[in-house]
Design a protein around this motif. Structure first.
Motif, short mmCIF file in Angstrom:
data_model
loop_
_atom_site.label_atom_id
_atom_site.label_comp_id
_atom_site.label_asym_id
_atom_site.label_seq_id
_atom_site.Cartn_x
_atom_site.Cartn_y
_atom_site.Cartn_z
N PRO A 184 0.83 -1.22 0.00
CA PRO A 184 0.00 0.00 0.00
C PRO A 184 0.86 1.26 0.00
CG PRO A 184 0.00 -1.04 2.17
CD PRO A 184 0.70 -1.98 1.25
N GLU A 188 -2.16 5.38 2.35
CA GLU A 188 -3.21 4.39 2.57
C GLU A 188 -3.11 3.71 3.93
OE1 GLU A 188 -4.01 2.91 -2.05
OE2 GLU A 188 -2.71 1.74 -0.74
N CYS A 191 -1.59 -2.41 5.71
CA CYS A 191 -2.59 -3.44 5.43
C CYS A 191 -2.26 -4.73 6.16
CB CYS A 191 -2.69 -3.70 3.92
SG CYS A 191 -3.65 -2.43 3.05
N GLY A 388 -11.44 -2.22 -5.36
CA GLY A 388 -12.28 -1.25 -4.67
C GLY A 388 -13.56 -1.80 -4.10
N ALA A 390 -14.13 -3.35 -1.32
CA ALA A 390 -14.23 -3.08 0.12
C ALA A 390 -12.87 -2.60 0.63
CB ALA A 390 -14.65 -4.35 0.87
N ASP A 391 -12.90 -1.88 1.76
CA ASP A 391 -11.63 -1.44 2.33
C ASP A 391 -11.12 -2.41 3.39
OD1 ASP A 391 -13.38 -0.97 4.39
OD2 ASP A 391 -13.03 1.19 4.51
N HIS A 392 -11.94 -3.42 3.71
CA HIS A 392 -11.49 -4.46 4.64
C HIS A 392 -12.44 -5.66 4.56
CE1 HIS A 392 -14.64 -2.59 7.16
NE2 HIS A 392 -14.75 -3.80 7.69
N PRO A 405 -7.38 -5.30 6.46
CA PRO A 405 -7.50 -4.14 5.57
C PRO A 405 -7.11 -4.52 4.14
CG PRO A 405 -6.22 -3.62 7.55
CD PRO A 405 -6.37 -5.10 7.50
N PRO A 407 -5.97 -2.81 0.34
CA PRO A 407 -5.53 -1.56 -0.29
C PRO A 407 -6.55 -1.07 -1.32
CG PRO A 407 -4.27 -3.42 -1.14
CD PRO A 407 -5.10 -3.94 -0.01
N LYS A 408 -6.66 0.24 -1.46
CA LYS A 408 -7.61 0.82 -2.41
C LYS A 408 -7.06 0.71 -3.83
CE LYS A 408 -9.07 4.15 1.12
NZ LYS A 408 -9.07 5.56 1.53
N ASP A 409 -7.96 0.65 -4.78
CA ASP A 409 -7.58 0.64 -6.20
C ASP A 409 -6.55 -0.43 -6.52
OD1 ASP A 409 -9.27 2.84 -6.64
OD2 ASP A 409 -7.71 4.22 -5.99
#
Length: 486
Positions: A184, A188, A191, A388, A390-392, A405, A407-409
Protein backbone atom coordinates in the motif's frame (compact mmCIF):
# COMPACT_ATOMS: atom_id res chain seq x y z
CA UNK A 1 -3.19 -50.78 41.34
CA UNK A 2 -3.11 -47.08 40.37
CA UNK A 3 0.70 -47.01 40.71
CA UNK A 4 1.06 -50.01 38.39
CA UNK A 5 -1.21 -48.35 35.83
CA UNK A 6 0.66 -45.02 36.01
CA UNK A 7 3.96 -46.74 35.19
CA UNK A 8 2.59 -47.14 31.66
CA UNK A 9 2.82 -43.37 31.15
CA UNK A 10 5.97 -42.56 33.14
CA UNK A 11 9.16 -41.10 31.60
CA UNK A 12 12.30 -41.00 33.82
CA UNK A 13 14.35 -37.82 34.19
CA UNK A 14 17.40 -39.00 32.29
CA UNK A 15 15.26 -39.55 29.16
CA UNK A 16 13.98 -35.98 29.56
CA UNK A 17 17.56 -34.70 29.61
CA UNK A 18 17.50 -33.93 33.33
CA UNK A 19 20.55 -35.38 35.05
CA UNK A 20 22.92 -37.98 33.66
CA UNK A 21 22.18 -40.91 35.96
CA UNK A 22 20.51 -43.71 34.00
CA UNK A 23 17.43 -45.06 35.78
CA UNK A 24 16.63 -48.76 35.47
CA UNK A 25 12.88 -49.31 35.18
CA UNK A 26 11.33 -52.65 36.06
CA UNK A 27 8.49 -51.86 33.67
CA UNK A 28 8.73 -50.53 30.10
CA UNK A 29 5.98 -47.89 29.75
CA UNK A 30 3.32 -48.97 27.25
CA UNK A 31 2.23 -45.38 26.55
CA UNK A 32 4.83 -42.80 27.62
CA UNK A 33 3.33 -39.30 27.38
CA UNK A 34 4.54 -35.73 27.27
CA UNK A 35 1.81 -33.37 28.48
CA UNK A 36 1.42 -29.72 27.44
CA UNK A 37 -1.17 -27.60 29.25
CA UNK A 38 -2.27 -24.04 28.61
CA UNK A 39 -2.81 -23.07 32.24
CA UNK A 40 -4.80 -19.99 31.17
CA UNK A 41 -7.40 -21.96 29.23
CA UNK A 42 -10.80 -22.97 30.56
CA UNK A 43 -10.96 -20.38 33.36
CA UNK A 44 -9.33 -22.12 36.33
CA UNK A 45 -9.38 -25.58 34.73
CA UNK A 46 -6.01 -25.30 33.01
CA UNK A 47 -4.18 -24.63 36.25
CA UNK A 48 -6.07 -27.40 38.05
CA UNK A 49 -5.23 -29.91 35.31
CA UNK A 50 -1.57 -28.96 35.55
CA UNK A 51 -1.56 -29.79 39.27
CA UNK A 52 -3.31 -33.14 38.74
CA UNK A 53 -1.08 -34.34 35.90
CA UNK A 54 2.06 -33.38 37.83
CA UNK A 55 0.81 -35.30 40.86
CA UNK A 56 0.25 -38.45 38.77
CA UNK A 57 3.33 -38.39 36.53
CA UNK A 58 6.92 -37.24 36.70
CA UNK A 59 6.35 -33.49 37.03
CA UNK A 60 9.15 -32.93 34.50
CA UNK A 61 7.13 -34.56 31.72
CA UNK A 62 4.24 -32.10 32.25
CA UNK A 63 4.73 -28.59 30.82
CA UNK A 64 2.93 -25.29 31.31
CA UNK A 65 2.86 -23.63 27.88
CA UNK A 66 3.05 -20.26 29.58
CA UNK A 67 6.51 -21.18 30.85
CA UNK A 68 8.10 -23.27 28.11
CA UNK A 69 7.30 -23.53 24.40
CA UNK A 70 6.63 -26.95 22.84
CA UNK A 71 9.20 -26.55 20.06
CA UNK A 72 11.98 -26.15 22.62
CA UNK A 73 10.72 -29.06 24.76
CA UNK A 74 10.40 -31.49 21.85
CA UNK A 75 13.70 -30.46 20.27
CA UNK A 76 15.55 -31.10 23.53
CA UNK A 77 13.72 -34.39 24.14
CA UNK A 78 14.47 -35.80 20.69
CA UNK A 79 18.12 -34.72 20.83
CA UNK A 80 18.38 -36.70 24.09
CA UNK A 81 16.52 -39.71 22.66
CA UNK A 82 18.76 -39.84 19.59
CA UNK A 83 21.90 -39.60 21.73
CA UNK A 84 20.73 -42.41 24.04
CA UNK A 85 19.68 -44.60 21.09
CA UNK A 86 23.22 -44.42 19.71
CA UNK A 87 24.51 -45.74 23.03
CA UNK A 88 22.15 -48.71 22.76
CA UNK A 89 19.71 -47.55 25.46
CA UNK A 90 16.77 -49.94 25.01
CA UNK A 91 14.35 -47.80 27.06
CA UNK A 92 15.06 -44.72 24.92
CA UNK A 93 14.37 -46.76 21.77
CA UNK A 94 11.04 -48.04 23.16
CA UNK A 95 9.94 -44.62 24.45
CA UNK A 96 10.55 -43.00 21.07
CA UNK A 97 8.50 -45.74 19.38
CA UNK A 98 5.59 -45.46 21.83
CA UNK A 99 5.63 -41.75 22.74
CA UNK A 100 2.30 -39.87 22.63
CA UNK A 101 1.52 -36.20 23.27
CA UNK A 102 -1.38 -34.83 25.31
CA UNK A 103 -2.22 -31.14 24.80
CA UNK A 104 -4.82 -29.35 26.93
CA UNK A 105 -6.13 -26.01 25.69
CA UNK A 106 -8.34 -24.40 23.08
CA UNK A 107 -8.20 -25.05 19.35
CA UNK A 108 -5.47 -22.41 18.98
CA UNK A 109 -3.28 -24.23 21.51
CA UNK A 110 -3.91 -27.61 19.85
CA UNK A 111 -3.09 -26.12 16.43
CA UNK A 112 0.13 -24.70 17.84
CA UNK A 113 1.25 -28.20 18.92
CA UNK A 114 0.29 -29.71 15.58
CA UNK A 115 2.28 -27.03 13.79
CA UNK A 116 5.33 -27.61 15.96
CA UNK A 117 5.32 -31.38 15.38
CA UNK A 118 4.86 -30.80 11.64
CA UNK A 119 7.65 -28.23 11.36
CA UNK A 120 10.23 -30.06 13.48
CA UNK A 121 10.09 -33.09 11.16
CA UNK A 122 10.90 -35.42 14.06
CA UNK A 123 12.00 -39.03 13.55
CA UNK A 124 8.88 -41.10 14.29
CA UNK A 125 6.77 -38.02 15.23
CA UNK A 126 4.40 -38.70 18.16
CA UNK A 127 0.60 -38.71 17.64
CA UNK A 128 -1.42 -36.11 19.55
CA UNK A 129 -4.49 -36.29 21.82
CA UNK A 130 -6.35 -33.08 22.66
CA UNK A 131 -8.07 -32.16 25.94
CA UNK A 132 -10.98 -29.71 25.29
CA UNK A 133 -10.29 -26.55 27.33
CA UNK A 134 -11.52 -23.90 24.88
CA UNK A 135 -14.88 -22.52 23.74
CA UNK A 136 -15.30 -24.27 20.37
CA UNK A 137 -13.12 -27.38 20.94
CA UNK A 138 -13.51 -28.46 17.33
CA UNK A 139 -10.27 -30.45 17.21
CA UNK A 140 -10.99 -32.57 20.31
CA UNK A 141 -14.59 -33.16 19.24
CA UNK A 142 -13.58 -34.25 15.73
CA UNK A 143 -11.42 -37.03 17.15
CA UNK A 144 -13.74 -38.22 19.90
CA UNK A 145 -12.29 -36.41 22.93
CA UNK A 146 -15.49 -34.45 23.62
CA UNK A 147 -16.29 -30.75 23.46
CA UNK A 148 -17.17 -30.02 27.09
CA UNK A 149 -14.44 -28.84 29.45
CA UNK A 150 -13.18 -31.85 31.43
CA UNK A 151 -13.14 -32.69 35.12
CA UNK A 152 -9.73 -32.19 36.72
CA UNK A 153 -9.82 -34.77 39.53
CA UNK A 154 -7.34 -37.63 39.72
CA UNK A 155 -9.72 -40.34 38.52
CA UNK A 156 -10.92 -38.35 35.49
CA UNK A 157 -7.35 -37.65 34.37
CA UNK A 158 -6.38 -41.31 34.78
CA UNK A 159 -9.42 -42.32 32.73
CA UNK A 160 -8.39 -39.89 29.99
CA UNK A 161 -4.86 -41.30 29.89
CA UNK A 162 -6.30 -44.80 29.58
CA UNK A 163 -8.24 -43.58 26.52
CA UNK A 164 -5.03 -42.13 25.11
CA UNK A 165 -3.31 -45.51 25.49
CA UNK A 166 -6.13 -47.28 23.62
CA UNK A 167 -6.66 -44.63 20.93
CA UNK A 168 -5.88 -45.28 17.26
CA UNK A 169 -3.64 -43.10 15.09
CA UNK A 170 -5.19 -41.13 12.23
CA UNK A 171 -3.46 -38.80 9.78
CA UNK A 172 -4.81 -35.28 9.40
CA UNK A 173 -4.16 -32.86 6.52
CA UNK A 174 -2.81 -29.38 7.16
CA UNK A 175 -3.40 -26.45 4.83
CA UNK A 176 -1.23 -23.53 3.81
CA UNK A 177 -2.67 -20.05 3.27
CA UNK A 178 -0.95 -17.26 1.33
CA UNK A 179 -2.28 -13.71 0.84
CA UNK A 180 -0.52 -11.34 -1.53
CA UNK A 181 -1.33 -7.72 -2.37
CA UNK A 182 0.37 -4.64 -3.74
CA UNK A 183 2.36 -2.82 -1.06
CA UNK A 184 0.00 0.00 0.00
CA UNK A 185 0.99 3.61 -0.58
CA UNK A 186 2.09 5.53 2.50
CA UNK A 187 -1.10 7.60 2.60
CA UNK A 188 -3.21 4.39 2.57
CA UNK A 189 -1.76 3.15 5.84
CA UNK A 190 -0.76 -0.39 6.75
CA UNK A 191 -2.59 -3.44 5.43
CA UNK A 192 -1.15 -5.80 8.04
CA UNK A 193 -3.76 -8.01 9.76
CA UNK A 194 -5.47 -6.34 12.72
CA UNK A 195 -5.95 -8.78 15.60
CA UNK A 196 -8.67 -8.34 18.27
CA UNK A 197 -6.18 -6.69 20.69
CA UNK A 198 -3.91 -9.75 20.52
CA UNK A 199 -3.91 -13.35 19.33
CA UNK A 200 -2.63 -16.42 21.19
CA UNK A 201 0.96 -17.25 20.31
CA UNK A 202 0.90 -19.74 17.48
CA UNK A 203 3.62 -20.96 15.19
CA UNK A 204 1.15 -20.77 12.33
CA UNK A 205 -0.40 -17.40 13.15
CA UNK A 206 -1.02 -15.27 10.05
CA UNK A 207 1.97 -12.95 9.47
CA UNK A 208 3.87 -11.11 6.75
CA UNK A 209 6.87 -12.93 5.32
CA UNK A 210 10.34 -11.37 5.42
CA UNK A 211 11.96 -9.81 2.37
CA UNK A 212 14.33 -12.79 2.19
CA UNK A 213 11.49 -15.36 2.12
CA UNK A 214 11.11 -17.23 -1.18
CA UNK A 215 7.42 -16.27 -1.22
CA UNK A 216 8.19 -12.56 -1.18
CA UNK A 217 7.54 -10.57 -4.39
CA UNK A 218 8.96 -7.17 -5.30
CA UNK A 219 6.48 -4.36 -4.59
CA UNK A 220 4.09 -6.70 -2.76
CA UNK A 221 3.18 -7.61 0.79
CA UNK A 222 2.88 -11.38 1.23
CA UNK A 223 1.31 -13.01 4.28
CA UNK A 224 1.34 -16.70 5.16
CA UNK A 225 -0.22 -19.02 7.72
CA UNK A 226 -1.53 -22.52 8.19
CA UNK A 227 -4.59 -24.28 9.57
CA UNK A 228 -5.83 -27.74 10.54
CA UNK A 229 -9.56 -27.27 11.01
CA UNK A 230 -10.93 -24.43 8.89
CA UNK A 231 -10.43 -21.08 7.20
CA UNK A 232 -13.42 -18.77 6.94
CA UNK A 233 -14.08 -15.37 5.46
CA UNK A 234 -17.02 -12.99 5.89
CA UNK A 235 -19.93 -12.94 8.35
CA UNK A 236 -18.85 -15.63 10.82
CA UNK A 237 -15.32 -14.25 11.07
CA UNK A 238 -16.71 -10.78 11.82
CA UNK A 239 -18.82 -12.14 14.71
CA UNK A 240 -15.80 -14.08 16.02
CA UNK A 241 -13.69 -10.90 15.85
CA UNK A 242 -16.24 -9.03 17.97
CA UNK A 243 -16.35 -11.91 20.47
CA UNK A 244 -12.57 -12.07 20.90
CA UNK A 245 -12.40 -8.28 21.26
CA UNK A 246 -14.98 -8.36 24.05
CA UNK A 247 -13.23 -11.26 25.79
CA UNK A 248 -9.88 -9.49 25.77
CA UNK A 249 -11.43 -6.33 27.20
CA UNK A 250 -13.53 -8.11 29.85
CA UNK A 251 -11.98 -11.55 30.55
CA UNK A 252 -13.85 -11.83 33.86
CA UNK A 253 -17.14 -12.19 31.92
CA UNK A 254 -15.91 -15.18 29.91
CA UNK A 255 -15.11 -17.82 32.53
CA UNK A 256 -17.89 -20.23 31.56
CA UNK A 257 -18.19 -22.23 28.34
CA UNK A 258 -22.00 -21.91 28.17
CA UNK A 259 -21.87 -18.14 28.79
CA UNK A 260 -19.29 -17.81 26.01
CA UNK A 261 -21.53 -19.62 23.53
CA UNK A 262 -24.52 -17.50 24.57
CA UNK A 263 -22.51 -14.30 24.09
CA UNK A 264 -21.48 -15.49 20.64
CA UNK A 265 -25.11 -15.82 19.53
CA UNK A 266 -26.02 -12.44 20.99
CA UNK A 267 -23.22 -10.77 19.05
CA UNK A 268 -24.51 -12.33 15.82
CA UNK A 269 -27.90 -10.78 16.65
CA UNK A 270 -26.68 -7.31 17.58
CA UNK A 271 -24.61 -7.16 14.37
CA UNK A 272 -27.73 -7.89 12.31
CA UNK A 273 -26.66 -11.20 10.80
CA UNK A 274 -29.97 -12.94 11.55
CA UNK A 275 -31.65 -10.59 9.01
CA UNK A 276 -28.65 -9.95 6.78
CA UNK A 277 -30.64 -9.27 3.59
CA UNK A 278 -32.46 -6.42 5.37
CA UNK A 279 -29.69 -4.94 7.51
CA UNK A 280 -26.54 -5.42 5.42
CA UNK A 281 -25.83 -4.11 1.90
CA UNK A 282 -25.33 -6.62 -0.89
CA UNK A 283 -21.72 -5.42 -1.11
CA UNK A 284 -21.08 -7.63 1.95
CA UNK A 285 -21.85 -10.71 -0.15
CA UNK A 286 -18.80 -12.77 -1.12
CA UNK A 287 -19.71 -12.84 -4.82
CA UNK A 288 -19.51 -9.02 -4.88
CA UNK A 289 -16.22 -8.93 -2.92
CA UNK A 290 -14.19 -11.56 -4.74
CA UNK A 291 -13.98 -13.95 -7.65
CA UNK A 292 -13.53 -17.48 -6.27
CA UNK A 293 -11.59 -20.21 -8.08
CA UNK A 294 -10.97 -23.84 -7.14
CA UNK A 295 -8.39 -26.41 -8.18
CA UNK A 296 -9.97 -29.83 -8.72
CA UNK A 297 -7.18 -31.13 -10.97
CA UNK A 298 -3.56 -30.41 -10.21
CA UNK A 299 -2.50 -27.08 -11.69
CA UNK A 300 -5.89 -26.27 -13.26
CA UNK A 301 -7.98 -23.43 -11.76
CA UNK A 302 -11.66 -23.07 -12.57
CA UNK A 303 -14.25 -20.49 -11.56
CA UNK A 304 -16.56 -21.41 -8.66
CA UNK A 305 -20.13 -20.19 -8.96
CA UNK A 306 -20.93 -18.56 -5.59
CA UNK A 307 -24.64 -17.65 -5.16
CA UNK A 308 -25.19 -13.90 -4.74
CA UNK A 309 -26.73 -14.37 -1.27
CA UNK A 310 -23.64 -16.01 0.29
CA UNK A 311 -22.08 -13.82 3.01
CA UNK A 312 -19.67 -16.31 4.52
CA UNK A 313 -17.50 -19.10 3.11
CA UNK A 314 -15.98 -21.83 5.28
CA UNK A 315 -13.17 -24.01 3.93
CA UNK A 316 -13.42 -27.08 6.13
CA UNK A 317 -10.82 -29.76 6.80
CA UNK A 318 -12.52 -31.42 9.81
CA UNK A 319 -16.21 -32.29 10.40
CA UNK A 320 -16.51 -29.84 13.31
CA UNK A 321 -17.05 -26.07 13.23
CA UNK A 322 -18.18 -23.56 15.88
CA UNK A 323 -18.34 -26.06 18.71
CA UNK A 324 -19.20 -29.33 16.99
CA UNK A 325 -21.44 -28.34 14.08
CA UNK A 326 -20.91 -30.04 10.72
CA UNK A 327 -21.44 -27.57 7.82
CA UNK A 328 -20.95 -30.20 5.12
CA UNK A 329 -23.44 -32.65 6.62
CA UNK A 330 -24.10 -36.16 5.27
CA UNK A 331 -25.37 -36.01 1.69
CA UNK A 332 -26.84 -38.98 -0.16
CA UNK A 333 -24.15 -41.07 -1.78
CA UNK A 334 -26.04 -40.62 -5.06
CA UNK A 335 -25.82 -36.86 -4.65
CA UNK A 336 -22.08 -37.15 -4.03
CA UNK A 337 -21.65 -39.19 -7.20
CA UNK A 338 -23.85 -36.88 -9.30
CA UNK A 339 -21.76 -33.85 -8.30
CA UNK A 340 -18.41 -35.62 -8.55
CA UNK A 341 -17.82 -35.42 -4.78
CA UNK A 342 -16.37 -37.92 -2.31
CA UNK A 343 -17.09 -38.48 1.41
CA UNK A 344 -15.21 -35.90 3.53
CA UNK A 345 -12.07 -37.57 4.86
CA UNK A 346 -9.49 -35.75 7.00
CA UNK A 347 -6.50 -37.21 5.12
CA UNK A 348 -7.58 -37.08 1.45
CA UNK A 349 -5.85 -33.76 0.53
CA UNK A 350 -9.28 -32.30 -0.28
CA UNK A 351 -11.04 -29.43 1.45
CA UNK A 352 -14.82 -28.98 1.69
CA UNK A 353 -16.11 -25.50 0.75
CA UNK A 354 -19.42 -24.39 2.29
CA UNK A 355 -21.38 -21.13 2.07
CA UNK A 356 -23.80 -19.42 4.48
CA UNK A 357 -26.37 -16.71 3.78
CA UNK A 358 -26.98 -15.43 7.31
CA UNK A 359 -27.01 -16.47 10.96
CA UNK A 360 -30.31 -18.38 10.55
CA UNK A 361 -28.62 -20.43 7.86
CA UNK A 362 -25.86 -21.14 10.38
CA UNK A 363 -28.36 -22.29 12.98
CA UNK A 364 -29.78 -24.84 10.53
CA UNK A 365 -26.73 -26.91 11.48
CA UNK A 366 -28.43 -27.58 14.83
CA UNK A 367 -31.18 -29.50 13.05
CA UNK A 368 -30.87 -33.18 12.06
CA UNK A 369 -29.33 -33.40 8.56
CA UNK A 370 -28.75 -29.64 8.55
CA UNK A 371 -25.93 -28.27 6.42
CA UNK A 372 -24.69 -25.16 4.66
CA UNK A 373 -24.66 -24.62 0.91
CA UNK A 374 -22.15 -27.16 -0.42
CA UNK A 375 -20.12 -25.27 -2.99
CA UNK A 376 -17.25 -27.62 -3.87
CA UNK A 377 -14.53 -30.05 -2.85
CA UNK A 378 -11.06 -29.12 -4.05
CA UNK A 379 -7.29 -29.47 -3.73
CA UNK A 380 -7.04 -25.67 -3.46
CA UNK A 381 -9.13 -22.49 -3.43
CA UNK A 382 -8.30 -18.92 -4.43
CA UNK A 383 -10.09 -15.65 -3.60
CA UNK A 384 -9.32 -12.80 -6.03
CA UNK A 385 -10.65 -9.58 -4.50
CA UNK A 386 -12.28 -7.13 -6.86
CA UNK A 387 -10.79 -3.67 -7.20
CA UNK A 388 -12.28 -1.25 -4.67
CA UNK A 389 -14.99 -3.72 -3.57
CA UNK A 390 -14.23 -3.08 0.12
CA UNK A 391 -11.63 -1.44 2.33
CA UNK A 392 -11.49 -4.46 4.64
CA UNK A 393 -12.85 -7.93 5.29
CA UNK A 394 -12.78 -10.40 8.20
CA UNK A 395 -10.99 -13.76 8.18
CA UNK A 396 -10.54 -16.59 10.65
CA UNK A 397 -8.16 -19.53 11.00
CA UNK A 398 -9.04 -22.30 13.48
CA UNK A 399 -10.99 -19.98 15.77
CA UNK A 400 -8.52 -17.06 15.59
CA UNK A 401 -10.09 -14.09 13.74
CA UNK A 402 -8.62 -10.88 12.38
CA UNK A 403 -9.70 -7.80 10.44
CA UNK A 404 -7.91 -7.63 7.11
CA UNK A 405 -7.50 -4.14 5.57
CA UNK A 406 -7.46 -4.16 1.75
CA UNK A 407 -5.53 -1.56 -0.29
CA UNK A 408 -7.61 0.82 -2.41
CA UNK A 409 -7.58 0.64 -6.20
CA UNK A 410 -5.78 -2.70 -6.17
CA UNK A 411 -6.99 -5.59 -8.31
CA UNK A 412 -4.16 -7.92 -7.27
CA UNK A 413 -5.28 -8.99 -3.76
CA UNK A 414 -5.26 -12.80 -3.72
CA UNK A 415 -5.83 -15.32 -0.90
CA UNK A 416 -4.86 -18.89 -1.82
CA UNK A 417 -5.23 -22.14 0.15
CA UNK A 418 -3.26 -25.28 -0.70
CA UNK A 419 -2.41 -28.62 0.91
CA UNK A 420 0.71 -28.50 3.09
CA UNK A 421 1.46 -31.68 5.08
CA UNK A 422 0.06 -34.30 7.47
CA UNK A 423 0.40 -35.02 11.19
CA UNK A 424 -0.84 -38.00 13.25
CA UNK A 425 -3.72 -37.44 15.65
CA UNK A 426 -5.11 -39.86 18.23
CA UNK A 427 -8.77 -40.79 17.80
CA UNK A 428 -11.22 -42.67 20.03
CA UNK A 429 -13.86 -45.11 18.80
CA UNK A 430 -16.46 -42.31 18.87
CA UNK A 431 -14.46 -39.98 16.61
CA UNK A 432 -16.48 -38.11 14.02
CA UNK A 433 -13.47 -37.79 11.70
CA UNK A 434 -12.98 -40.48 9.08
CA UNK A 435 -9.87 -41.60 7.23
CA UNK A 436 -9.80 -42.68 3.60
CA UNK A 437 -8.28 -45.91 4.94
CA UNK A 438 -11.27 -46.69 7.19
CA UNK A 439 -13.54 -49.56 6.12
CA UNK A 440 -16.58 -48.40 4.18
CA UNK A 441 -19.58 -48.05 6.56
CA UNK A 442 -22.79 -49.88 5.79
CA UNK A 443 -25.58 -47.83 4.19
CA UNK A 444 -27.59 -45.99 6.79
CA UNK A 445 -31.16 -44.65 6.61
CA UNK A 446 -29.97 -41.52 8.38
CA UNK A 447 -28.41 -40.30 5.15
CA UNK A 448 -31.73 -38.70 4.20
CA UNK A 449 -30.36 -35.41 3.00
CA UNK A 450 -33.59 -33.49 2.74
CA UNK A 451 -32.26 -30.19 1.47
CA UNK A 452 -31.03 -29.29 -1.98
CA UNK A 453 -27.99 -27.10 -2.47
CA UNK A 454 -29.88 -25.09 -5.04
CA UNK A 455 -30.65 -21.49 -4.03
CA UNK A 456 -34.23 -20.31 -3.89
CA UNK A 457 -35.21 -16.66 -3.45
CA UNK A 458 -33.39 -15.38 -0.38
CA UNK A 459 -36.38 -13.42 0.88
CA UNK A 460 -38.59 -16.51 0.62
CA UNK A 461 -35.97 -18.51 2.46
CA UNK A 462 -35.76 -15.87 5.24
CA UNK A 463 -39.54 -15.96 5.76
CA UNK A 464 -39.72 -19.76 5.58
CA UNK A 465 -36.96 -20.25 8.15
CA UNK A 466 -38.09 -17.56 10.58
CA UNK A 467 -41.06 -19.48 11.96
CA UNK A 468 -39.35 -22.86 12.21
CA UNK A 469 -39.03 -22.80 15.99
CA UNK A 470 -38.30 -26.51 16.37
CA UNK A 471 -35.71 -26.55 13.60
CA UNK A 472 -33.87 -23.45 14.74
CA UNK A 473 -34.13 -23.68 18.50
CA UNK A 474 -31.14 -22.52 20.50
CA UNK A 475 -29.06 -25.20 22.26
CA UNK A 476 -30.32 -26.38 25.64
CA UNK A 477 -28.96 -24.29 28.50
CA UNK A 478 -28.42 -21.12 26.47
CA UNK A 479 -30.59 -18.23 27.65
CA UNK A 480 -31.02 -15.68 24.87
CA UNK A 481 -32.63 -12.29 25.41
CA UNK A 482 -34.69 -11.93 22.20
CA UNK A 483 -34.66 -8.15 22.60
CA UNK A 484 -30.93 -8.21 22.03
CA UNK A 485 -31.34 -10.11 18.77
CA UNK A 486 -33.45 -7.45 17.15
Amino acid sequence: MDDIMLKDYFIPNYILGIGSEVTELSHTPACPVVVFINSKSGGQLGGALLVTYRSLLNENQVFDLGEKTPDKVLHELYVTLERLKHTGDVLAIEIQKRLRIIVAGGDGTAGWLLGVVSDLKLPHPPPIATVPLGTGNNLPFSFGWGKKNPCTDRQSVMSFMEQVKNAKEMKIDSWHIIMRMRAPKEEEGSCDPIAPLELPHSLHAFHRVSQKDELNREGCHTFRGGFWNYFSIGMDAQVSYAFHSERKLHPEKFQNQMVNQSTYLKLAGTQGWFFASLLHPSSRNLAQLAKVKVMKKQGIWEDLNVPNSIRSIVCLNLPSFSGGLDPWGKPYRKKLRDRGLTPPYVDDRLIEIVGFRNAWHGLVLLAPNGHGTRLAQANGIRFEFKKGAADHTFMRIDGEPWKQPLPKDDDTVVVELSHHSQVSMLATQSARSRSKNDPEPASSPRENDDDSDEESSEDQEERRKFGAADTFKFPDGIDIDIAQLS
